[in-house]
Design a protein around this motif. Structure first.
Motif, PDB file in Angstrom:
ATOM      1  N   ALA A   1       0.824  -1.206   0.000  1.00 38.59           N
ATOM      2  CA  ALA A   1       0.000   0.000   0.000  1.00 38.59           C
ATOM      3  C   ALA A   1       0.858   1.255   0.000  1.00 38.59           C
ATOM      4  CB  ALA A   1      -0.926  -0.014   1.222  1.00 38.59           C
ATOM      5  N   ALA A   2       1.990   1.205   0.681  1.00 34.96           N
ATOM      6  CA  ALA A   2       2.905   2.351   0.735  1.00 34.96           C
ATOM      7  C   ALA A   2       4.268   1.920   0.189  1.00 34.96           C
ATOM      8  CB  ALA A   2       3.033   2.832   2.170  1.00 34.96           C
ATOM      9  N   PRO A   3       5.047   2.856  -0.332  1.00 32.93           N
ATOM     10  CA  PRO A   3       6.368   2.512  -0.874  1.00 32.93           C
ATOM     11  C   PRO A   3       7.249   1.816   0.168  1.00 32.93           C
ATOM     12  CG  PRO A   3       5.750   4.722  -1.533  1.00 32.93           C
ATOM     13  CD  PRO A   3       4.734   4.280  -0.513  1.00 32.93           C
ATOM     14  N   VAL A   4       8.001   0.827  -0.287  1.00 36.49           N
ATOM     15  CA  VAL A   4       8.881   0.050   0.586  1.00 36.49           C
ATOM     16  C   VAL A   4      10.304   0.121   0.034  1.00 36.49           C
ATOM     17  CG1 VAL A   4       9.495  -2.308   1.277  1.00 36.49           C
ATOM     18  CG2 VAL A   4       7.114  -1.557   1.385  1.00 36.49           C
ATOM     19  N   THR A   5      11.279   0.269   0.915  1.00 36.58           N
ATOM     20  CA  THR A   5      12.691   0.220   0.521  1.00 36.58           C
ATOM     21  C   THR A   5      13.347  -0.975   1.197  1.00 36.58           C
ATOM     22  OG1 THR A   5      12.865   2.615   0.211  1.00 36.58           O
ATOM     23  CG2 THR A   5      14.917   1.406   0.543  1.00 36.58           C
ATOM     24  N   LEU A   6      13.967  -1.838   0.395  1.00 31.96           N
ATOM     25  CA  LEU A   6      14.644  -3.030   0.900  1.00 31.96           C
ATOM     26  C   LEU A   6      16.150  -2.871   0.781  1.00 31.96           C
ATOM     27  CD1 LEU A   6      12.454  -5.748  -0.909  1.00 31.96           C
ATOM     28  CD2 LEU A   6      12.215  -4.972   1.468  1.00 31.96           C
ATOM     29  N   GLN A   7      16.859  -3.147   1.862  1.00 31.16           N
ATOM     30  CA  GLN A   7      18.319  -3.151   1.837  1.00 31.16           C
ATOM     31  C   GLN A   7      18.794  -4.557   1.452  1.00 31.16           C
ATOM     32  OE1 GLN A   7      20.225  -0.396   2.437  1.00 31.16           O
ATOM     33  NE2 GLN A   7      18.405   0.864   2.828  1.00 31.16           N
ATOM     34  N   PHE A   8      19.714  -4.627   0.506  1.00 31.03           N
ATOM     35  CA  PHE A   8      20.243  -5.898   0.013  1.00 31.03           C
ATOM     36  C   PHE A   8      21.744  -5.922   0.269  1.00 31.03           C
ATOM     37  CE2 PHE A   8      21.257  -8.278  -4.241  1.00 31.03           C
ATOM     38  CZ  PHE A   8      21.641  -9.412  -3.538  1.00 31.03           C
TER      39      PHE A   8
END
Length: 435
Positions: free
Chosen positions: A40-47
């Motif tokens: 529903a809201a923007p997500v930032t994933l650290q890789f």
């Protein structure tokens, strides 16, 4: 082909594969996984990734770039981890509550992190098409106490590389997949190829533990045994085979350059190219460095795996895990499923010159490369890789780095004998709290 052309071809192969990545639709989840929904809201994933070879870094960057372009609400950002300190760096972030959502590691290391509760159980999240594309034996390497805590990606072997001209000049016939060299044959050839001007073999064993533990599977040298529900270390004839054979090459036959024993794998390549040794032993990823660094006209080949009782080696795949701290595990699995698509994983495998674990990516690599530069030999080694007993033990990574590594180093430096090695290995398991 000269060096520049070979490097260009390698870059072109990766470019072809990674270009294909962007045109592929993201893998869909299985009906029970429910990982494909848009947040529903923007997500930032650290890789967090320790990819270090340029072609692999380029492949990773391309995969992430294509993913981000197609998924504006799920942005992936790469966090670079030093390849020489992966375990310590990850442990620090786990303990500090700053771990990345997606963690790049290897199966032999994640067992400890799994036991400490740092990694999420991926069993309910893995899409069916990803699960079915990887052999069960490889899944076994990332399953701890019934929980899958990593998705395996690419596999390493330890292989013999040869200077074709030097072997041809000595009338040595190369082995085939159907008739691989035994360790005895390898020792015989190494001695035959040793002259006043060069050694038969160079072997960079600055950090020998992983090599010895894996290749000891050739003789069923397991080191770890479960007795009455307790894991114990044993150092019998099977465990001593590979150690003693390497020692004998260097100090009895004098066909292995003793100088190389204290060097890393990349350190010995200039000597190999200069004809100081007719053969070297190293990870299959060395083939990538051959392509990039070998001088014009240098004719090399990677041989089928050496055989003891069998050609078995430990299957220790690189892995992608999801941190238990991640607030977005479903989105993280979406990205992992995308990463595992055939063209994407093939580009990563070619970049590191390692074997993709999925059937589809293996076929893609063979098709794209045509088997050249020993890719046919590389991919054909996959069935010989198996789960080794030590890979599922929580304290193994600590025992390997703090106990086995220095013990093997001292032995290859001719500072201690085999009996002392055994004592250190057995006592060391108790010191690190092994059970």
């Amino acid at each position: 082909m000269n060096k520049q052309i070979r490097a260009s071809v390698a870059a072109l192969v990766v470019a072809i594969l990674t270009a294909a990545c962007g045109s592929s639709a993201p893998a869909t989840a299985s009906p029970t996984a429910s990982v494909a929904a848009t947040p529903a809201a923007p997500v930032t994933l650290q890789f967090a990734s320790y990819a270090w070879q340029k072609a692999t870094v380029d492949a990773h960057n391309k995969i992430v770039s294509d993913w981000n372009a197609a998924h504006p609400n799920i942005t992936v950002k790469i966090v670079t981890v030093d390849v020489n300190s992966v375990h310590d760096k990850l442990l620090t972030t786990f303990q500090g509550g700053t771990a990345a959502d997606i963690v790049h590691d290897e199966s032999a290391d994640i067992g400890g992190f799994s036991g400490q509760g740092f990694l999420a159980d991926l069993t309910p999240l893995i899409p069916a098409e990803v699960k079915s594309d990887i052999p069960q034996g490889v899944w076994d390497t990332v399953t701890f106490n019934g929980k899958i805590t990593g998705v395996p990606t690419i596999l390493q072997t330890y292989s013999v590389f040869v200077n074709r001209k030097m072997l041809a000049d000595a009338s040595v016939t190369l082995p085939t997949a159907a008739s691989p060299w035994t360790w005895d044959k390898f020792a015989q050839v190494a001695k035959q190829l040793t002259t006043a001007d060069h050694f038969g073999v160079g072997w960079g064993l600055k950090s020998p533990a992983a090599t010895v533990m894996s290749m000891s599977q050739n003789f069923s040298g397991n080191f770890f045994y479960n007795e009455g529900g307790k894991n114990v270390v044993k150092f019998g004839a099977a465990e001593q085979q590979v150690l003693k054979r390497i020692y004998d090459l260097a100090y009895t036959d004098k066909s292995l350059s003793p100088t190389t024993l204290g060097q890393s794998g990349p350190d010995i390549l200039p000597g190999f190219f200069a004809g100081k040794y007719a053969m070297i032993v190293g990870g299959n990823y060395v083939a990538q460095q051959m392509v990039e660094q070998a001088p014009a006209g240098f004719d090399w080949a990677m041989l089928p795996l050496l055989k003891g009782d069998t050609q078995a080696q430990a299957a220790n795949p690189q892995t992608l895990s999801i941190s238990a701290q991640s607030k977005n595990p479903k989105e993280a699995m979406q990205f992992i499923a995308y990463y595992m698509q055939a063209n994407n994983l093939a580009s990563v495998g070619i970049g590191d010159w390692l074997i993709p674990v999925t059937t589809s990516a293996g076929k893609a690599v063979t098709t794209i490369t045509g088997g050249k530069n020993s890719w046919d030999v590389n991919v054909a080694a996959a069935p010989s890789l198996k789960l080794a007993p030590f890979q599922t033990l929580d304290a193994y990574a600590q025992w390997k780095s703090q106990i086995a590594q220095p013990a093997f180093q001292q032995y290859f430096a001719n500072k201690i004998d085999l009996a002392t090695v055994g004592t250190q290995l057995i006592d060391g398991w108790t010191k690190v709290g092994g059970k």
